[in-house]
Enzyme design. Structure first.
Site, PDB file in Angstrom:
ATOM      1  N   GLY A 146      -4.059  -2.546   0.700  1.00 44.64           N
ATOM      2  CA  GLY A 146      -3.870  -1.221   0.081  1.00 44.64           C
ATOM      3  C   GLY A 146      -5.162  -0.437   0.038  1.00 44.64           C
ATOM      4  CG  LEU A 157      -6.168   3.364   4.266  1.00 46.22           C
ATOM      5  CD1 LEU A 157      -5.351   3.938   5.420  1.00 46.22           C
ATOM      6  CD2 LEU A 157      -7.658   3.584   4.530  1.00 46.22           C
ATOM      7  N   GLY A 158      -5.802   3.604  -0.608  1.00 46.04           N
ATOM      8  CA  GLY A 158      -5.362   4.271  -1.831  1.00 46.04           C
ATOM      9  C   GLY A 158      -6.518   4.765  -2.672  1.00 46.04           C
ATOM     10  CG  ASP A 207      -3.008   1.172   3.229  1.00 49.36           C
ATOM     11  OD1 ASP A 207      -1.811   1.504   3.374  1.00 49.36           O
ATOM     12  OD2 ASP A 207      -3.628   1.369   2.167  1.00 49.36           O
ATOM     13  CB  ILE A 208       1.656  -0.112   5.425  1.00 48.91           C
ATOM     14  CG1 ILE A 208       1.718   0.591   4.066  1.00 48.91           C
ATOM     15  CG2 ILE A 208       1.967  -1.598   5.304  1.00 48.91           C
ATOM     16  CD1 ILE A 208       3.115   0.668   3.478  1.00 48.91           C
ATOM     17  NE  ARG A 209      -1.475   5.468   2.760  1.00 43.75           N
ATOM     18  CZ  ARG A 209      -2.346   6.225   2.089  1.00 43.75           C
ATOM     19  NH1 ARG A 209      -2.572   7.467   2.466  1.00 43.75           N
ATOM     20  NH2 ARG A 209      -3.024   5.735   1.054  1.00 43.75           N
ATOM     21  CG  ASP A 254       4.381  -4.854   4.934  1.00 49.42           C
ATOM     22  OD1 ASP A 254       4.165  -5.184   3.749  1.00 49.42           O
ATOM     23  OD2 ASP A 254       5.464  -4.401   5.329  1.00 49.42           O
ATOM     24  CE1 TYR A 294       1.834  -0.183 -11.235  1.00 47.46           C
ATOM     25  CE2 TYR A 294       1.465   0.233 -13.571  1.00 47.46           C
ATOM     26  CZ  TYR A 294       0.968   0.043 -12.291  1.00 47.46           C
ATOM     27  OH  TYR A 294      -0.382   0.077 -12.073  1.00 47.46           O
ATOM     28  CE  LYS A 347       0.069  -3.372 -11.347  1.00 51.58           C
ATOM     29  NZ  LYS A 347      -0.647  -3.819 -10.125  1.00 51.58           N
TER      30      LYS A 347
HETATM   31  P1  NAD Z   1      -2.475   3.863  -4.483  1.00 47.29           P
HETATM   32  O1  NAD Z   1      -1.033   4.169  -4.621  1.00 47.29           O
HETATM   33  O2  NAD Z   1      -3.448   4.995  -4.471  1.00 47.29           O
HETATM   34  O3  NAD Z   1      -2.733   2.978  -3.189  1.00 47.29           O
HETATM   35  C1  NAD Z   1      -1.892   1.915  -2.838  1.00 47.29           C
HETATM   36  C2  NAD Z   1      -2.068   1.653  -1.363  1.00 47.29           C
HETATM   37  O4  NAD Z   1      -1.207   0.561  -1.017  1.00 47.29           O
HETATM   38  C3  NAD Z   1      -1.667   2.828  -0.479  1.00 47.29           C
HETATM   39  O5  NAD Z   1      -2.728   3.157   0.406  1.00 47.29           O
HETATM   40  C4  NAD Z   1      -0.439   2.342   0.273  1.00 47.29           C
HETATM   41  O6  NAD Z   1      -0.343   2.830   1.606  1.00 47.29           O
HETATM   42  C5  NAD Z   1      -0.652   0.836   0.252  1.00 47.29           C
HETATM   43  N1  NAD Z   1       0.584   0.065   0.389  1.00 47.29           N
HETATM   44  C6  NAD Z   1       1.814   0.329  -0.094  1.00 47.29           C
HETATM   45  N2  NAD Z   1       2.685  -0.613   0.273  1.00 47.29           N
HETATM   46  C7  NAD Z   1       1.999  -1.521   0.996  1.00 47.29           C
HETATM   47  C8  NAD Z   1       2.342  -2.728   1.661  1.00 47.29           C
HETATM   48  N3  NAD Z   1       3.597  -3.185   1.674  1.00 47.29           N
HETATM   49  N4  NAD Z   1       1.371  -3.419   2.297  1.00 47.29           N
HETATM   50  C9  NAD Z   1       0.092  -2.958   2.318  1.00 47.29           C
HETATM   51  N5  NAD Z   1      -0.288  -1.793   1.740  1.00 47.29           N
HETATM   52  C10 NAD Z   1       0.662  -1.092   1.084  1.00 47.29           C
HETATM   53  O7  NAD Z   1      -2.831   2.839  -5.663  1.00 47.29           O
HETATM   54  P2  NAD Z   1      -4.222   2.626  -6.395  1.00 47.29           P
HETATM   55  O8  NAD Z   1      -4.326   3.608  -7.486  1.00 47.29           O
HETATM   56  O9  NAD Z   1      -5.307   2.513  -5.403  1.00 47.29           O
HETATM   57  O10 NAD Z   1      -3.947   1.221  -7.114  1.00 47.29           O
HETATM   58  C11 NAD Z   1      -4.292  -0.007  -6.518  1.00 47.29           C
HETATM   59  C12 NAD Z   1      -3.897  -1.120  -7.462  1.00 47.29           C
HETATM   60  O11 NAD Z   1      -4.508  -0.915  -8.741  1.00 47.29           O
HETATM   61  C13 NAD Z   1      -2.385  -1.209  -7.745  1.00 47.29           C
HETATM   62  O12 NAD Z   1      -2.027  -2.555  -7.891  1.00 47.29           O
HETATM   63  C14 NAD Z   1      -2.239  -0.492  -9.076  1.00 47.29           C
HETATM   64  O13 NAD Z   1      -1.113  -0.938  -9.785  1.00 47.29           O
HETATM   65  C15 NAD Z   1      -3.518  -0.900  -9.761  1.00 47.29           C
HETATM   66  N6  NAD Z   1      -3.893   0.029 -10.821  1.00 47.29           N
HETATM   67  C16 NAD Z   1      -4.212   1.315 -10.540  1.00 47.29           C
HETATM   68  C17 NAD Z   1      -4.535   2.197 -11.567  1.00 47.29           C
HETATM   69  C18 NAD Z   1      -4.893   3.626 -11.307  1.00 47.29           C
HETATM   70  O14 NAD Z   1      -5.026   4.420 -12.265  1.00 47.29           O
HETATM   71  N7  NAD Z   1      -5.099   4.038 -10.052  1.00 47.29           N
HETATM   72  C19 NAD Z   1      -4.537   1.736 -12.886  1.00 47.29           C
HETATM   73  C20 NAD Z   1      -4.166   0.415 -13.146  1.00 47.29           C
HETATM   74  C21 NAD Z   1      -3.869  -0.448 -12.096  1.00 47.29           C
HETATM   75  N1  SER Z   2      -2.625   4.763 -13.482  1.00 44.77           N
HETATM   76  C1  SER Z   2      -1.557   3.814 -13.377  1.00 44.77           C
HETATM   77  C2  SER Z   2      -0.234   4.487 -13.413  1.00 44.77           C
HETATM   78  O1  SER Z   2      -0.155   5.500 -14.088  1.00 44.77           O
HETATM   79  C3  SER Z   2      -1.640   2.829 -14.508  1.00 44.77           C
HETATM   80  O2  SER Z   2      -1.454   1.563 -14.022  1.00 44.77           O
HETATM   81  O3  SER Z   2       0.685   4.001 -12.824  1.00 44.77           O
END
Ligand code: NAD
Ligand code: SER
Length: 317
Positions: free
Chosen positions: A9, A11-12, A35-37, A51, A140, A144
């Site tokens: 993941g 690219l997120g 990533d899958i992108r 993936d 979600y 978790k």
């Molecule tokens: P995001 O949605 O920005 O990025 C997720 C990435 O996962 C994307 O680039 C997407 O293309 C990729 N993805 C989706 N399905 C996939 C698959 N099957 N295989 C491989 N890649 C795949 O999410 P983020 O904000 O970067 O969060 C990353 C992690 O941190 C997650 O587990 C999220 O729950 C956790 N988290 C994030 C936050 C936040 O505020 N951003 C807070 C708490 C926890």
């Molecule tokens: N920022 C995240 C969300 O809102 C918290 O895990 O999903």
């Protein structure tokens, strides 16, 4: 920490910054982004299409690069997961299970980011303790909590070195957030600079914990580097850095953009998710066990966000 690293993941919102932070620390070739992108053309460093629900694909990449540590970030965030709960289960749980299985086979360490979403309405809402009631009411949150337990299980049963934190809402000026309930705290900056006006999808008094991305990078790296003999907990340390409502964030932005205005058009789905989460976390376990100490509070975060976004965005009209 073993330093050949795979980031899923990547690219997120978190991954795009974590890959850079890890490469700055361990070297560009030590970190494989996946990533899958596909990444934008011209992006440097190793990248593989993976993936996370495909165990063969994970095995192949981990063996080819001799990966020793996996930062497993791929997941659907809270609002998206609530709109597609079946897909969220498949990706969030199916992906984690396969990552842990491959980690068991190849003796990799695993970082898993849990969330404030792992708590629910029965959890004590203020200064939520490290160990407490976890009965989330979102898909979600279900993934978790189950993920935290599964990581603990793989450690106790198979000695996989699993570690993780419960992130609050993360704020950053890089890649956009991926469909969470705390996304308002990023969108507000874009709209403040461009239009001096933001319509918020959460109500004015919705209090949640938040963290600026540099501190999130610090947490993700430090918890994986600490001597494991210091850890009483392993997975899902509460971590936090600041705490505010939309109204309080708008007031802080107004110190820099005096004519900024906020109004509200509450989205009942995301409001219900936010209302089921704690107002604030107690992160003493992380502070005591591995020295967690964030650098950015509200004022410093707002100043840095506006400075950095101000270089990219221009006022409209
Ligand atoms: P995001 O949605 O920005 O990025 C997720 C990435 O996962 C994307 O680039 C997407 O293309 C990729 N993805 C989706 N399905 C996939 C698959 N099957 N295989 C491989 N890649 C795949 O999410 P983020 O904000 O970067 O969060 C990353 C992690 O941190 C997650 O587990 C999220 O729950 C956790 N988290 C994030 C936050 C936040 O505020 N951003 C807070 C708490 C926890
Ligand atoms: N920022 C995240 C969300 O809102 C918290 O895990 O999903």
């Amino acid at each position: 920490m073993n330093t050949k690293i795979l980031v899923t993941g990547a690219l997120g919102q978190i991954g795009s910054e974590l890959v850079n932070a890890l490469r700055a620390r361990y070297g560009e070739e030590a970190v494989v982004a996946s990533d899958i992108r596909m990444p934008p053309r011209g992006t440097d460093g190793p990248f593989d299409f993976v993936d996370c629900t495909n165990q063969r694909s994970l095995q192949e990449v981990i063996r080819r690069h001799d990966v020793r540590t996996i930062y497993h970030l791929a997941a659907l965030l809270s609002a998206v997961a609530e709109s597609k709960p079946q897909v969220a289960w498949d990706v969030n749980m199916g992906g984690l299970y396969r990552v842990l299985e491959v980690a068991r086979e190849t003796r990799c360490a695993v970082f898993f980011p849990s969330s404030i979403g792992a708590f629910g309405p029965d959890t004590p809402p203020d200064h939520t303790p490290q160990d407490t009631v976890q009965r989330p009411v979102t898909m979600y949150g279900v993934t978790k909590v189950a993920g935290e337990l599964l990581c603990d299980y793989y450690h106790h049963r198979f000695r996989v070195d699993t570690r993780g934190v419960r992130f609050p809402g993360l704020i950053s000026h890089g890649a956009p957030p991926g469909g969470g309930t705390t996304d308002y705290a990023v969108e507000i900056f874009h709209e403040a600079i461009r239009h001096r006006h933001y319509t918020c999808f959460l109500g004015p008094d919705t209090r949640l914990d938040m963290m600026y991305m540099p501190d999130a990078m610090k947490a993700a790296i430090e918890v994986m580097e600490v001597d494991p003999s210091r850890l009483v907990h392993r997975n899902a340390f509460n971590v936090t850095a600041m705490n505010f409502t939309p109204e309080e964030l708008a007031a802080e932005i107004r110190k820099h953009i005096p004519d900024f205005k906020i109004d509200y058009n509450v989205d009942p789905v995301r409001q219900a998710i936010a209302d089921s989460w704690p107002n604030s976390l107690d992160d003493r376990a992380a502070r005591e066990e591995w020295g967690w100490n964030p650098e950015y509070g509200l004022a410093a975060m707002v100043q840095d966000m506006l400075e950095n976004l101000g270089k990219k965005l221009k006022p409209v009209g």
